[in-house]
Design an enzyme around this catalytic site. Structure first.
Site, PDB file in Angstrom:
ATOM      1  CG  HIS A 134       2.828   7.660   3.110  1.00  0.00           C
ATOM      2  ND1 HIS A 134       3.597   7.357   1.954  1.00  0.00           N
ATOM      3  CD2 HIS A 134       3.355   8.994   3.331  1.00  0.00           C
ATOM      4  CE1 HIS A 134       4.692   8.394   2.109  1.00  0.00           C
ATOM      5  NE2 HIS A 134       4.567   9.367   2.716  1.00  0.00           N
ATOM      6  CE  LYS A 148       2.820  10.989  -0.493  1.00  0.00           C
ATOM      7  NZ  LYS A 148       3.587   9.719  -0.466  1.00  0.00           N
ATOM      8  CG  ASP A 189     -15.193  13.742 -14.601  1.00  0.00           C
ATOM      9  OD1 ASP A 189     -15.807  14.164 -13.693  1.00  0.00           O
ATOM     10  OD2 ASP A 189     -14.965  14.561 -15.331  1.00  0.00           O
TER      11      ASP A 189
END
Length: 269
Positions: free
Chosen positions: A106, A108, A113
């Site tokens: 779950h 996100k 870089d």
């Protein structure tokens, strides 16, 4: 002075329509070396296209998605990105409760870089941008925090499996089709017939009678297909390519059903 530096290193966005997608696009477009994405659901066309462009200009791109959601959601962009040579993995290694209730990946977040962290409740989806109440943070140059997310990404990446390329199947080869039920496939061939139902769905048949393969594009996808300039008349005499998850419907038989307009294209001679 320290508080001023911190406030400048963190940006906050809220949706719907709060600029979150544009902020993510801006960060992807400015990436120089590496983008690592960990996302529960990824269906946004603009964001997936932006990652493809980053890949094409030499940025190393990795995308990790929850396996169950990716395979069940028709708009998921994992196969599209894989076809564009982005390294995609699906995570199905979740703990279960009593061998019944299985967890999900779950997370996100994205790391760009090794100096920019994008995180929050915001899935990379159209709904997150246009419909849902979501939040998004973009945090820069917080080395210790970003290192923790890098470590978590590596942990999830190492336990996940590389996405397998879809199998190519002849729509008239019912034996091979049945062997690949439940798999994402690429179908190519000339349809026997097609029609738009009273409900506005596109049905494309390959064969006659009950034992045949049918492709179904739901009304929402058909409208977008028309908006994109797709010439439905070409279905009469052109070979077409279809992509999606092959199912065996108890009543209707072998099908691909989807709302994704990108799941169908004409194979030009």
């Amino acid at each position: 002075m320290l508080l001023l530096i911190i406030s400048l290193s963190i940006q906050v966005f809220f949706s719907p329509n709060g600029g979150a997608r544009e902020a993510i696009l801006n960060e992807i477009e400015n990436a120089k070396k590496e983008i690592n994405v960990t996302m529960y659901i990824f269906t946004d066309r603009e964001l997936s296209n932006s990652l493809v462009l980053a890949k094409e200009r030499g940025v190393k791109v990795k995308v990790l998605l929850d396996g169950k959601s990716a395979e069940e959601i028709g708009y998921s962009k994992h196969h599209f990105m894989s076809e564009k040579n982005i390294d995609v993995r699906l995570d199905n290694a979740h703990k279960s409760y009593g061998n019944k209730y299985k967890g999900i990946m779950h997370n996100k977040f994205a790391i760009i870089d090794n100096r920019t962290l994008i995180t929050g409740s915001f899935n990379w989806t159209h709904s997150a941008e246009k419909l849902n109440d979501e939040n998004l943070l973009i945090i820069k140059d917080e080395k210790r925090l970003i290192r923790k997310f890098r470590d978590k990404f590596k942990e999830l990446w190492d336990r996940s499996k590389t996405l397998q390329k879809p199998i190519k199947v002849n729509p008239y080869d019912l034996t091979k089709l049945k062997k690949n039920i439940g798999e994402w496939v690429i179908i190519s061939g000339k349809p026997t017939n097609w029609n738009i139902s009273r409900s506005g769905h596109l049905f494309i048949d390959f064969g006659e009678g009950k034992h045949l393969f049918t492709f179904v594009l739901w009304e929402e996808g058909l409208e977008k297909l028309k908006e994109n300039g797709f010439d439905l008349k070409k279905l009469d005499n052109k070979e077409i390519e279809l992509k999606g998850k092959l199912i065996d419907h108890k009543k209707y038989g072998l099908e691909i059903t989807t709302s994704d307009p990108e799941s169908i294209r004409i194979i030009e001679e």
